[in-house]
Design an enzyme around this catalytic site. Structure first.
Site, short mmCIF file in Angstrom:
data_model
loop_
_atom_site.label_atom_id
_atom_site.label_comp_id
_atom_site.label_asym_id
_atom_site.label_seq_id
_atom_site.Cartn_x
_atom_site.Cartn_y
_atom_site.Cartn_z
N ASP A 149 0.83 -1.20 0.00
CA ASP A 149 0.00 0.00 0.00
C ASP A 149 0.87 1.25 0.00
O ASP A 149 2.04 1.20 0.40
CB ASP A 149 -0.89 0.03 1.25
CG ASP A 149 -1.90 -1.10 1.26
OD1 ASP A 149 -2.18 -1.66 0.18
OD2 ASP A 149 -2.40 -1.41 2.35
N1 URA Z 1 -1.49 -5.81 3.93
C1 URA Z 1 -1.92 -4.53 3.90
O1 URA Z 1 -2.95 -4.21 4.46
N2 URA Z 1 -1.16 -3.64 3.23
C2 URA Z 1 0.00 -3.94 2.63
O2 URA Z 1 0.65 -3.06 2.06
C3 URA Z 1 0.43 -5.28 2.67
C4 URA Z 1 -0.33 -6.20 3.34
#
Ligand code: URA
Length: 231
Positions: free
Chosen positions: A99
């Site tokens: 993310d």
């Molecule tokens: N889970 C999430 O919520 N975000 C990420 O970036 C990776 C795993």
């Protein structure tokens, strides 16, 4: 695997015609023996020399980036900075997305054979994250994660592992990568992730020396560990 003359071209020894001529004229050795076959399929760990000078048997680039917050896992975006802005090899793509606000280990490569297969849950490539939560965690989470948490109302996640370090910090290990998965798993436990950092991908660990926002090439050993997962 690639043809021997192609690997030589990749090493900037010259065009196809010139590299084939070098092979024909016995300038090239593979694993200590003269090789006369331009189309010999080079193995990852072959020892190749041209006039006794070692060349790289690996035609692809493999990068470890310590991703900062604020960057999205894309090559180009009109709105946000992209992880590809942080590396010089613009053809590389991300192996598994993080993310925008997640930091840590991101492997990037231009090897098309790694692609999505590496990321399929049945390939059991574990991804480990360091998590900071808004509210204290409790030991019931551990069992819930082990059983498989339901996110998005009816999506059952594969069993995962939670190690609680203290009330607000822990490690989560996943074998899959659904969209916002860890954040949603904690939301299902009435908690919230306030910080998330990936610290390993398969057997590859985030290099502690790697400053946030910088990258380095994977070592030969790390590449072997990565490629092993695609068989
Ligand atoms: N889970 C999430 O919520 N975000 C990420 O970036 C990776 C795993």
């Amino acid at each position: 695997m690639k043809d021997l003359y192609y690997i030589m071209m990749f090493n900037h020894l010259g065009n196809a015609k010139y590299c084939k001529k070098l092979i024909k004229n016995k300038h090239v050795m593979v694993n200590g023996k003269t090789c006369l076959d331009s189309h010999y399929q080079v193995q990852f760990d072959d020892d190749i020399t041209v006039d006794y000078q070692k060349i790289k048997a690996q035609p692809f680039t493999y990068i470890m980036l310590n991703k900062p917050k604020g960057y999205i896992c894309a090559r180009y975006d009109q709105k946000y900075p992209c992880v590809n802005d942080l590396i010089d090899q613009k053809d590389c793509y991300c192996l598994g997305r993080l993310d925008k606000d997640t930091t840590g280990l991101l492997i990037m490569s231009d090897d098309p054979t790694l692609s999505k297969r590496l990321l399929l849950p049945q390939n059991h490539v574990s991804k480990k994250y360091f998590v900071t939560t808004q509210y204290p965690m409790n030991h019931q989470y551990i069992e819930a994660f082990k059983k498989g948490i339901i996110i998005d109302q009816n999506t059952l996640c594969l069993p995962s592992q939670l190690e609680i370090i203290d009330d607000y910090h822990g490690y989560v290990t996943l074998q899959e990568g659904k969209y916002h998965q860890i954040k949603k798993m904690f939301l299902s436990c009435q908690n919230e992730v306030v910080d998330l950092k990936r610290i390993s991908f398969g057997q590859i660990q985030l290099d502690q020396q790697l400053k946030i926002g910088t990258y380095r090439y994977l070592t030969e050993n790390e590449i072997k560990l990565l490629i092993k997962n695609r068989e």
